[in-house]
Motif scaffolding. Sequence first.
Motif, PDB file in Angstrom:
ATOM      1  N   VAL A 159      73.701  56.124  58.036  1.00 44.37           N
ATOM      2  CA  VAL A 159      72.676  55.078  58.113  1.00 44.37           C
ATOM      3  C   VAL A 159      72.273  54.614  56.712  1.00 44.37           C
ATOM      4  O   VAL A 159      72.121  53.414  56.466  1.00 44.37           O
ATOM      5  CB  VAL A 159      71.443  55.574  58.912  1.00 44.37           C
ATOM      6  N   ALA A 211      76.315  54.559  63.877  1.00 43.59           N
ATOM      7  CA  ALA A 211      75.148  54.728  63.015  1.00 43.59           C
ATOM      8  C   ALA A 211      75.282  53.878  61.756  1.00 43.59           C
ATOM      9  O   ALA A 211      74.321  53.239  61.310  1.00 43.59           O
ATOM     10  CB  ALA A 211      74.980  56.201  62.644  1.00 43.59           C
ATOM     11  N   GLU A 229      69.387  50.923  63.034  1.00 44.70           N
ATOM     12  CA  GLU A 229      68.994  52.185  62.407  1.00 44.70           C
ATOM     13  C   GLU A 229      68.398  51.995  61.018  1.00 44.70           C
ATOM     14  O   GLU A 229      69.062  51.470  60.118  1.00 44.70           O
ATOM     15  CB  GLU A 229      70.204  53.115  62.324  1.00 44.70           C
ATOM     16  N   SER A 257      66.921  54.062  57.891  1.00 47.69           N
ATOM     17  CA  SER A 257      66.997  55.425  57.360  1.00 47.69           C
ATOM     18  C   SER A 257      65.628  56.051  57.136  1.00 47.69           C
ATOM     19  O   SER A 257      65.424  57.236  57.427  1.00 47.69           O
ATOM     20  CB  SER A 257      67.807  55.440  56.061  1.00 47.69           C
ATOM     21  N   GLY A 269      73.022  50.656  60.826  1.00 50.72           N
ATOM     22  CA  GLY A 269      72.306  50.650  59.552  1.00 50.72           C
ATOM     23  C   GLY A 269      72.528  49.363  58.777  1.00 50.72           C
ATOM     24  O   GLY A 269      71.611  48.825  58.157  1.00 50.72           O
TER      25      GLY A 269
END
Length: 269
Positions: free
Chosen positions: A245, A163, A207, A209, A167
């Motif tokens: 993230v 994750a 990813e 957020s 991100g």
Amino acid sequence: MSELYGSDAYAPREVAQRIETVGVAKARLATVPLLMLGVLAGAFIGLGSLAFLVVRADASLGWAAGQWLGGGVFALGLLLVVVAGAELFTGNNLLAMAWADGQIGTREVLRNWGWVCLANFVGAAGLALLVFLSGQTALHGGALGQAAVKVALAKQALPWHEAFFRGVLCNVLVCLAVWMAMAGRSVVDKAVAIVPPVATFVAAGFEHSIANMFFFPLAMLVQASEAAPAASVTWGGMLGNLLPVIAGNLLGGSVLVGLTYHVIYRRER
């Protein structure tokens, strides 16, 4: 300097200066308009995320076609942020440039990031509630709602390190999209600059957020309306995704894009 590039676009060095100037204005924006613009940005990204779910709800599309088409329509969110005007946490990671140049202080940067991230959540989650109440999740025989649950479950299942790095990669592309949009002088210029990098990060499964702040609440609302949900999206699962993230988005946008371009174009000055 733009003339050297044979177009009316701003040259990269001019873009760096423009982003720093805009960053100072963003950092010193009064709290009420900052929050209102943050709520709008969350809702705008939520609209792009909804468009993505419409594509994902069509099982007849192949995986690659669905990813790329979904990424293309998701770009609506960032286009609304840039053209209509709003405060988006991931894009505002470029405030690191003005901070590195000594034009704004650490407290001003953290104030902007904190309030904007919170307001983005309110806007994204608020839009998720409106989408649910409007009955949109029942479209295509409920496939849209189930798509939201599947997306959230997949995000919830990501290990923290995946994750985080997804991100990082996501916000490198988002901030590059913002950077290139700042080089444009028209809405068409900005759209051409924004869509390809945003479509790429979505297609690649990176990813974002703020998008996740829409997917998770919508998935939980869909689950709550089912008599016996097959799986469970939880608040803890959402938090377990958002924390790495957000950290990854910060590194990708502020360091790998913002501070890198600061060193290239502004440090010597």
